[in-house]
Design an enzyme around this catalytic site. Structure first.
Site, PDB file in Angstrom:
ATOM      1  N   TYR A   1       0.819  -1.230   0.000  1.00 45.05           N
ATOM      2  CA  TYR A   1       0.000   0.000   0.000  1.00 45.05           C
ATOM      3  C   TYR A   1       0.847   1.272   0.000  1.00 45.05           C
ATOM      4  O   TYR A   1       0.495   2.240   0.660  1.00 45.05           O
ATOM      5  CB  TYR A   1      -0.972  -0.016   1.193  1.00 45.05           C
ATOM      6  CG  TYR A   1      -1.588  -1.369   1.433  1.00 45.05           C
ATOM      7  CD1 TYR A   1      -2.526  -1.874   0.541  1.00 45.05           C
ATOM      8  CD2 TYR A   1      -1.216  -2.159   2.517  1.00 45.05           C
ATOM      9  CE1 TYR A   1      -3.074  -3.137   0.736  1.00 45.05           C
ATOM     10  CE2 TYR A   1      -1.759  -3.416   2.720  1.00 45.05           C
ATOM     11  CZ  TYR A   1      -2.691  -3.903   1.826  1.00 45.05           C
ATOM     12  OH  TYR A   1      -3.230  -5.142   2.024  1.00 45.05           O
ATOM     13  N   HIS A   2       1.955   1.236  -0.747  1.00 49.31           N
ATOM     14  CA  HIS A   2       2.842   2.404  -0.758  1.00 49.31           C
ATOM     15  C   HIS A   2       2.966   3.044  -2.141  1.00 49.31           C
ATOM     16  O   HIS A   2       4.077   3.420  -2.532  1.00 49.31           O
ATOM     17  CB  HIS A   2       4.253   1.997  -0.284  1.00 49.31           C
ATOM     18  CG  HIS A   2       4.315   1.540   1.119  1.00 49.31           C
ATOM     19  ND1 HIS A   2       5.396   0.862   1.641  1.00 49.31           N
ATOM     20  CD2 HIS A   2       3.435   1.672   2.129  1.00 49.31           C
ATOM     21  CE1 HIS A   2       5.168   0.571   2.900  1.00 49.31           C
ATOM     22  NE2 HIS A   2       3.984   1.050   3.232  1.00 49.31           N
ATOM     23  N   PRO A   3       1.899   3.182  -2.924  1.00 48.36           N
ATOM     24  CA  PRO A   3       2.096   3.818  -4.231  1.00 48.36           C
ATOM     25  C   PRO A   3       2.559   5.259  -4.061  1.00 48.36           C
ATOM     26  O   PRO A   3       2.018   5.992  -3.232  1.00 48.36           O
ATOM     27  CB  PRO A   3       0.700   3.761  -4.872  1.00 48.36           C
ATOM     28  CG  PRO A   3      -0.247   3.640  -3.739  1.00 48.36           C
ATOM     29  CD  PRO A   3       0.475   2.880  -2.671  1.00 48.36           C
TER      30      PRO A   3
END
Ligand SMILES: Cc1cc2nc3c(=O)[nH]c(=O)nc-3n(C[C@H](O)[C@H](O)[C@H](O)COP(=O)(O)OP(=O)(O)OC[C@H]3O[C@@H](n4cnc5c(N)ncnc54)[C@H](O)[C@@H]3O)c2cc1C
Length: 535
Positions: free
Chosen positions: A472-474
């Site tokens: 969940y680190h875009p």
């Protein structure tokens, strides 16, 4: 809700990690009139506050919006679910609580690309400003900021054994990943106050929500930025099925996150010309890199079944243990109800590391699941996981239509670069070697994921493609830079127009090596300082 003729000095789109902090700082100046717009609602409810509540909230469409990536070779032909917080506090209200800045060199590398003012020594004061750390004083920590940052609140014998095994494998112990270096193994820091999650909402917005010069509108979806002669003059929003225009005298600031900030830019006419033409969007400023440079951490987990029943998988199903967990949390703010998305772990260099920086991040949990947010396995599982700190693969994001509510097309392009493949395969081998160290090897029985039949490099890579996923680190889709294709300048002003900035995780030119929330707060803190010094 009043959509009258009031003019604001600053309109901030998105009350997430960056947006809430920014709203706090900009409204501290009484002559500013700040409007904060959020698509979601206020962050009511127990699960958004209980630290471990992210297991319930991250997949709850009431508080998170779910984007699906395009199926790709890198992810074994799968589409991957990308939740983002849609609630006051944004993703900081549903995230895994890990608080880590990354490597010092992450920021020095931003500066080396020409982004002066963004080297580690430049940004450290901003990291310190918002932090209230409950550990020992050091030059690296802040103790007077609003965001509660805590040392680990749950000691687990499996995690301690893993740390010992990692040390036997040859990794040094690190007592503070947020100090000199992330290298070595140790315990993660968490965004937790005495008992509750410390989110952008609770830390930065709620204490100032009654300021007269701060207007907060929830359940208001910003569709596009309005321009007059290439100057951003306001936004068009959708609320209760009706469209309204809201105007700013000074600036519109997009803090809608790495997916929605580039989407808003594109539907507003700032983006790659072919994409805008295909979707029938009038071009305000051609900016070919809006939506490009997409980076994310792709994680692969290993799961082993332990020989005893001390895994949280088992304890959570035991009513007496569960009651003890509740008591420990209620009385002391400690125990398994405070665990983040990783308890212990660290960072290291593999033999493929292209520079002196660690290229692998490690995470360990005394539990196991098929996917984050899904029920714990019934057997006594233990998880250790890796991701590559600085993937070389680059993805992209583009609108499918001019309709701002349509999901954009997201191509993460995971593992398309050979170095990324090699690093991940090496990482799995390293985790297996740690399991075999004397301090750990007698504690477990069976490797469940990827499974002992998976041995050759090709088999491991296939298993990573088929079983890995996002953490969940875009970032990076509104890249900061000084070259002609950079989306924003080091001031975070959008190139090609005036009166518009982007302030969120999307501006990172290179992904930071570890989790991205703390760096996003820093970006907002520094942006606020720049804006206040200009006005
Ligand atoms: C499930 C999950 C777990 C994570 N775990 C960790 C972790 O443990 N540690 C860590 O460091 N990082 C973690 N992260 C990543 C971290 O939380 C993000 O990098 C960070 O929150 C990004 O902040 P942001 O301000 O860029 O965007 P966000 O915090 O996502 O904020 C964007 C806000 O804009 C709003 N918005 C978007 N579009 C519109 C629109 N059109 N109109 C109005 N409002 C709009 C959204 O509703 C949202 O509130 C996790 C993220 C997720 C989703």
């Amino acid at each position: 809700m009043d959509f009258g003729e009031v003019k604001f000095t600053h309109i901030i789109v998105g009350a997430g990690s960056a947006g809430c902090l920014l709203a706090n700082r900009l409204s501290a100046k009484v002559s500013n009139r700040v409007l904060l717009l959020e698509a979601g609602d206020w962050d009511g409810g127990f699960w958004l506050k209980l630290p471990v509540g992210y297991y319930k909230t991250m997949n709850n469409p009431k508080v998170s919006r779910h984007f699906a990536t395009e199926p790709s070779v890198g992810s074994g032909g799968r589409s991957i679910n990308w939740p983002r917080g849609r609630v006051i506090g944004g993703s900081s209200s549903i995230n895994g609580l890990i608080f880590i800045r990354g490597q010092h060199k992450d920021f020095d590398d931003w500066a080396a690309l020409g982004n002066s003012g963004w080297a580690f020594n430049d940004v450290l004061p901003y990291f310190r400003k918002f932090e209230c750390f409950n550990g020992a004083n050091s030059q690296f920590h802040g103790h007077h900021g609003e965001l509660q940052v805590s040392e680990l609140r749950n000691s687990h014998p499996y995690c301690n054994a893993w740390l010992d095994a990692a040390t036997q494998y040859g990794l040094p112990r690190n007592s503070d990943f947020n100090a000199e270096t992330t290298e070595g193994v140790g315990e993660y820091h968490l965004s937790i106050g005495s008992r509750w999650r410390s989110s952008s909402a609770s830390a930065f917005l709620k204490p100032v929500q009654h300021r007269k010069n701060l207007t907060i509108m929830t359940k208001v979806f910003t569709e596009r930025v309005l321009f007059k002669d290439k100057v951003a003059v306001g936004v068009e929003v959708l609320a209760n099925g009706k469209r309204h225009k809201l105007f700013s005298e000074s600036e519109v600031i997009l803090s809608a996150g790495s997916i929605q900030s580039p989407q808003i830019l594109q539907v507003s006419g700032i983006g790659p010309a072919p994409v805008l033409k295909r979707c029938g969007v009038e071009i305000i400023a051609e900016s070919p890199n809006v939506g490009k440079n997409l980076q994310d951490h792709y994680q692969m987990r290993t799961v082993v079944e332990m020989g005893s029943n001390n895994s949280l998988n088992k304890q959570i199903r035991n009513p007496i243990e569960l009651a003890k967990m509740g008591l420990s949390w209620a009385l002391r703010g400690r125990g398994p109800l405070t665990i983040g998305a990783g308890q212990v772990g660290g960072a290291m260099r593999t033999r493929h590391a292209p520079s002196s920086k660690p290229d692998l991040q490690l995470f360990v949990m005394p539990l196991s699941v098929d996917k984050p947010g899904e029920p714990l396995h019934t057997y006594s599982g233990f998880t250790s996981a890796i991701w590559q700190c600085h993937p070389k693969s680059r993805g992209s994001l583009e609108i499918r239509s001019s309709n701002p509510t349509d999901d954009p097309l997201i191509e993460p392009n995971y593992l398309s670069d050979e170095l990324d493949q090699k690093t991940m395969v090496e990482g799995i081998k390293i985790l297996r070697e740690i399991y075999q160290q004397p301090k750990f090897r007698d504690l477990w029985q069976t490797e469940i994921v990827p499974g002992k039949k998976i041995q050759s490099d090709d088999q491991i890579l296939d298993a990573i493609r088929a079983g890995g996923g996002t953490v969940y680190h875009p970032v990076g889709t509104c890249r900061m830079g000084v070259d002609k294709h950079a989306v924003v300048a080091p001031s975070l002003k959008v190139n090609g127009v005036r009166g518009l900035r982007v302030v969120d995780a999307s501006i990172m030119p290179l992904i930071t090596s570890a989790n991205t929330n703390a760096p996003t707060y820093m970006i907002a803190e520094k942006a606020a300082d720049m804006i206040l010094h200009e006005s």
